[in-house]
Scaffold this motif. Structure first.
Motif, PDB file in Angstrom:
ATOM      1  N   HIS A 143       0.831  -1.212   0.000  1.00  0.00           N
ATOM      2  CA  HIS A 143       0.000   0.000   0.000  1.00  0.00           C
ATOM      3  C   HIS A 143       0.863   1.258   0.000  1.00  0.00           C
ATOM      4  O   HIS A 143       0.639   2.185  -0.779  1.00  0.00           O
ATOM      5  CB  HIS A 143      -0.922  -0.013   1.225  1.00  0.00           C
ATOM      6  N   ASN A 144       1.879   1.288   0.867  1.00  0.00           N
ATOM      7  CA  ASN A 144       2.734   2.474   0.981  1.00  0.00           C
ATOM      8  C   ASN A 144       3.593   2.688  -0.268  1.00  0.00           C
ATOM      9  O   ASN A 144       3.951   3.825  -0.585  1.00  0.00           O
ATOM     10  CB  ASN A 144       3.634   2.363   2.219  1.00  0.00           C
ATOM     11  N   THR A 145       3.921   1.569  -0.955  1.00  0.00           N
ATOM     12  CA  THR A 145       4.760   1.673  -2.157  1.00  0.00           C
ATOM     13  C   THR A 145       3.972   2.184  -3.359  1.00  0.00           C
ATOM     14  O   THR A 145       4.443   3.045  -4.100  1.00  0.00           O
ATOM     15  CB  THR A 145       5.389   0.301  -2.494  1.00  0.00           C
ATOM     16  N   VAL A 146       2.762   1.641  -3.551  1.00  0.00           N
ATOM     17  CA  VAL A 146       1.973   2.049  -4.725  1.00  0.00           C
ATOM     18  C   VAL A 146       1.284   3.396  -4.516  1.00  0.00           C
ATOM     19  O   VAL A 146       0.931   4.070  -5.483  1.00  0.00           O
ATOM     20  CB  VAL A 146       0.922   0.977  -5.108  1.00  0.00           C
ATOM     21  N   CYS A 147       1.114   3.786  -3.258  1.00  0.00           N
ATOM     22  CA  CYS A 147       0.431   5.061  -2.988  1.00  0.00           C
ATOM     23  C   CYS A 147       1.132   5.792  -1.849  1.00  0.00           C
ATOM     24  O   CYS A 147       0.617   5.879  -0.733  1.00  0.00           O
ATOM     25  CB  CYS A 147      -1.033   4.807  -2.658  1.00  0.00           C
ATOM     26  N   PRO A 148       2.333   6.333  -2.117  1.00  0.00           N
ATOM     27  CA  PRO A 148       3.094   6.999  -1.043  1.00  0.00           C
ATOM     28  C   PRO A 148       2.418   8.250  -0.481  1.00  0.00           C
ATOM     29  O   PRO A 148       2.687   8.638   0.655  1.00  0.00           O
ATOM     30  CB  PRO A 148       4.418   7.361  -1.730  1.00  0.00           C
ATOM     31  N   SER A 149       1.526   8.856  -1.256  1.00  0.00           N
ATOM     32  CA  SER A 149       0.861  10.085  -0.788  1.00  0.00           C
ATOM     33  C   SER A 149      -0.446   9.799  -0.051  1.00  0.00           C
ATOM     34  O   SER A 149      -1.091  10.708   0.470  1.00  0.00           O
ATOM     35  CB  SER A 149       0.566  11.005  -1.986  1.00  0.00           C
ATOM     36  N   CYS A 150      -0.854   8.506  -0.030  1.00  0.00           N
ATOM     37  CA  CYS A 150      -2.107   8.151   0.657  1.00  0.00           C
ATOM     38  C   CYS A 150      -1.953   8.279   2.167  1.00  0.00           C
ATOM     39  O   CYS A 150      -0.844   8.240   2.711  1.00  0.00           O
ATOM     40  CB  CYS A 150      -2.522   6.718   0.313  1.00  0.00           C
ATOM     41  N   LYS A 151      -3.087   8.379   2.840  1.00  0.00           N
ATOM     42  CA  LYS A 151      -3.093   8.449   4.292  1.00  0.00           C
ATOM     43  C   LYS A 151      -2.569   7.140   4.883  1.00  0.00           C
ATOM     44  O   LYS A 151      -2.879   6.055   4.393  1.00  0.00           O
ATOM     45  CB  LYS A 151      -4.527   8.699   4.781  1.00  0.00           C
ATOM     46  N   ASP A 152      -1.745   7.245   5.925  1.00  0.00           N
ATOM     47  CA  ASP A 152      -1.218   6.043   6.584  1.00  0.00           C
ATOM     48  C   ASP A 152      -2.348   5.226   7.203  1.00  0.00           C
ATOM     49  O   ASP A 152      -3.272   5.780   7.804  1.00  0.00           O
ATOM     50  CB  ASP A 152      -0.214   6.427   7.681  1.00  0.00           C
ATOM     51  N   ILE A 153      -2.248   3.917   7.038  1.00  0.00           N
ATOM     52  CA  ILE A 153      -3.229   3.005   7.631  1.00  0.00           C
ATOM     53  C   ILE A 153      -2.501   2.132   8.651  1.00  0.00           C
ATOM     54  O   ILE A 153      -1.397   1.646   8.392  1.00  0.00           O
ATOM     55  CB  ILE A 153      -3.898   2.134   6.550  1.00  0.00           C
ATOM     56  N   LYS A 154      -3.116   1.916   9.798  1.00  0.00           N
ATOM     57  CA  LYS A 154      -2.491   1.127  10.863  1.00  0.00           C
ATOM     58  C   LYS A 154      -2.206  -0.302  10.403  1.00  0.00           C
ATOM     59  O   LYS A 154      -2.987  -0.884   9.643  1.00  0.00           O
ATOM     60  CB  LYS A 154      -3.406   1.073  12.089  1.00  0.00           C
TER      61      LYS A 154
END
Length: 443
Positions: A143-154
């Protein structure tokens, strides 16, 4: 312990109550597996989360000790796995379909159960918990790799997503029914291992890479070394399910199951070598003492490749979880049906398996200390069942001549395994304590 009943061709015989129960239980309900089932089940059981921690283990040991322990572990575990395959049908007319049944034959009915069963339960439950954490972390990294600007998810939510898959898959009845899942997992393990070491080579070693031990002082280096022993023990542990895998292969006096099983094991260990040694060597060579406890967390680019690799890991640990959970399901269902006299039913199976997945999910969410968990459980539980319990049972049951080559090999491996069991949990427990100091629950 299941007794093979030979019936003349064309003669029908009423199944006993015991046989009806065995035909329902997940380990003994289907004996139609081919030799290649052994290959991918063993690859799935062994090449799991542990391979990604091998460069980190090397960074805590250095080139010399790390390389020696890796090669030694590969040789010892292949030898002890061969022993277990050989002992599966060592008594004519009987098959030791479960690890604790072989233990009972070696140590006695009660003592064998007390020695083997608790260790096997700890191994399988702890591996399922670690796979919960690994699956969740891989999804989070994707998730963090494909969408670095997305809101962090726990991380908690990603573990919940991983668990939701198992609330469905866990209701497949037996080992053979999860063969497709296991095959996909085995292929994924080879793929993401290859991605890990080829991406490391492509990245190239930075100018300031260092190969010194990562600890700040001799005391820290000692504890880190102990933890690295546990990481490697965890990576090479698949023995807890080997008899259960062999139980799915058909067997006759003319064609015993050990022949196709051993053929599958050889291919599995070749895959293990192809996965482990390049990842450990190239990962450590490129990143040195800066490598993370999961090499895919260290690799940042190219983003599409790292994202793909994390999804491969996710698919693999889905299969790995099922391989380790199936013997636990068998234990629970055996206890409830044979001891507690519950009637074998779909509702009983649904309830027990759903509760197990929920429990491992809850513990994984609460204590997601990946590196420390590997070291602690790798030494505490996996070392005995993988490195030296098969040797002890071999000495008791096969009785090799005193001071013969077989006798010496088994005793040397027993000593190495006991040292591993004592030292590795010390390092793992220290890492868990250090992680816990700065950890906030359900972050």
């Amino acid at each position: 312990m299941r007794v093979g009943n030979m019936v003349a061709p064309g003669v029908e015989r009423e199944m006993t109550e015991e046989e009806k129960i065995d035909a329902w239980l997940p380990i003994t309900s289907s004996r139609t597996a081919k030799w290649w089932y052994s290959t991918f089940h063993n690859v799935t059981a062994m090449v799991g989360a542990g391979v990604l921690s091998l460069p980190y283990a090397m960074s805590n040991m250095g080139w010399g000790p790390g390389s020696v322990i890796m090669v030694l572990s590969w040789c010892i575990t292949l030898y002890t796995l061969w022993q277990m395959v050989e002992m599966h049908e060592m008594v004519p007319g009987k098959r030791f379909d479960r690890y604790h049944e072989l233990g009972q034959h070696a140590f006695g009915e009660k003592l064998g159960l007390y020695i083997v069963l608790p260790q096997q339960i700890v191994v399988e439950v702890s591996t399922c918990i670690i796979y919960m954490v690994t699956g969740g972390k891989s999804l989070q990294k994707f998730h963090n790799t494909v969408c670095p600007s997305c809101k962090d998810i726990k991380l908690t939510y990603f573990i919940l997503i991983f668990a939701s898959v198992h609330f469905v898959l866990s209701h497949l009845p037996n080992f053979n029914s999860i063969s497709a899942v296991s095959l996909a997992a085995a292929v994924m393990s080879l793929v993401y291992s290859t991605v890990a070491w080829t991406a490391s080579i492509a990245k190239g070693a930075p100018a300031n890479v260092g190969y010194g031990l990562r600890g700040k002082n001799p005391s820290e280096n000692t504890f880190n070394f102990f933890n690295a022993l546990g990481d490697i023990a965890f990576a090479f542990a698949g023995h807890n399910v080997v008899l259960e895998i062999q139980a799915t292969i058909p067997s006759t006096p003319e064609k015993p199951s050990k022949k196709p099983m051993w053929k599958g094991v050889i291919f599995a260990y070749l895959v293990v070598a192809i996965c482990y040694f390049p990842v450990a060597g190239f990962g450590y060579y490129v990143f040195g003492d800066k490598v993370d406890d999961n090499i895919l967390m260290t690799l940042q680019k190219p983003a599409w490749l790292i994202a793909s690799a994390n999804m491969f890991v996710f698919v693999h640990v889905v299969g790995g979880y099922q391989i380790y959970a199936m013997p636990v399901f068998d234990m629970m269902e055996t206890f409830l049906v044979k001891k507690m006299k519950f009637k074998p039913s779909g509702m009983l199976r649904f309830t027990t398996r759903t509760l197990f997945v929920g429990l491992t999910m809850f513990i994984g969410m609460t204590f997601p200390f990946f590196g420390g968990l590997l070291g602690f459980f790798g030494g505490f539980a996996l070392a005995p069942t993988t490195y030296y319990l098969p040797c002890i049972m071999w000495l008791i049951l096969k009785k090799p001549q005193k001071f013969s080559l077989s006798w010496w090999i088994n005793w040397i491996f027993i000593v190495i395994g006991v040292l591993l069991m004592i030292l590795a949990p010390i390092g793992g427990l220290r890492n868990i304590i250090l992680s816990a100091k700065t950890y906030k629950f359900y972050q």
